[in-house]
Design an enzyme around this catalytic site. Sequence first.
Site, PDB file in Angstrom:
ATOM      1  N   CYS A 178       0.836  -1.196   0.000  1.00 62.29           N
ATOM      2  CA  CYS A 178       0.000   0.000   0.000  1.00 62.29           C
ATOM      3  C   CYS A 178       0.878   1.255   0.000  1.00 62.29           C
ATOM      4  CB  CYS A 178      -0.998  -0.032   1.150  1.00 62.29           C
ATOM      5  SG  CYS A 178      -2.340   1.187   0.957  1.00 62.29           S
TER       6      CYS A 178
ATOM      7  N   HIS B 237      -3.605  -4.669  -0.885  1.00 57.85           N
ATOM      8  CA  HIS B 237      -3.277  -5.361   0.367  1.00 57.85           C
ATOM      9  C   HIS B 237      -3.330  -6.875   0.141  1.00 57.85           C
ATOM     10  CE1 HIS B 237      -3.416  -1.919   3.180  1.00 57.85           C
ATOM     11  NE2 HIS B 237      -4.276  -1.423   2.310  1.00 57.85           N
TER      12      HIS B 237
ATOM     13  N   GLU C  94      -2.550  -9.138   2.221  1.00 54.61           N
ATOM     14  CA  GLU C  94      -3.006  -9.764   3.461  1.00 54.61           C
ATOM     15  C   GLU C  94      -4.515  -9.696   3.617  1.00 54.61           C
ATOM     16  OE1 GLU C  94      -2.680  -5.444   4.630  1.00 54.61           O
ATOM     17  OE2 GLU C  94      -1.717  -6.817   3.211  1.00 54.61           O
TER      18      GLU C  94
END
Length: 207
Positions: free
Chosen positions: A79, A188, A190
Amino acid sequence: MIAVLDIGIGNVRSVVRALHKLGANAELTSDPDALREADGLVVPGQGAMGAVMNSLKAARADRIIERRVAGGRPVLGICVGLQVMFDSSTEHGGAAGLAQWPGVVDRLPSAIVPHIGWSTVDVPPGSTLFHGIDSERFYFAHSYAVQSDPAAELTEELFDPPLVTFAEHGTRFVAAVESGPLSATQFHPEKSGDAGLELLRNWLGSI
């Protein structure tokens, strides 16, 4: 060991949990020795690029990132961790970045900003990060992005141009960059489900 840089910005524990899920020995830390000596360093970030850069400098992590990259030690930005690798940002009056890649982080020219949600990406041939997942969607949450092609701006013949992955929201923007030991994603991983975990797995496998 994977060090996840802790500069007190954003929910970075989700990155650590994702790496643990993949079996990695990951540690959230701001300790300079751990950041220098780790097999891989993850640089997450949320919010304005200027604030993230100020926090990096306060922790002297900007110099550690630069030295790791110069020494061929793996670094992954996420990010705003991607944005800080570029020359500068126009957000909140402007901020200088680490200038690892040429380009300016600018506001997305879309009627709907921030860009929040799942988007496909346009992956170049030879990508390591996106091996086996080049047709998947990834989760974005941002208002600013690099809208030029850093590979086209690098004319130095001594260096191989980076592999640049793009996405679209109002315009084409940089979704990921892979350049030797330094990789980064605007989205992102994750928070991107199985595809994001596979991308992190691919990065871990490259270390």
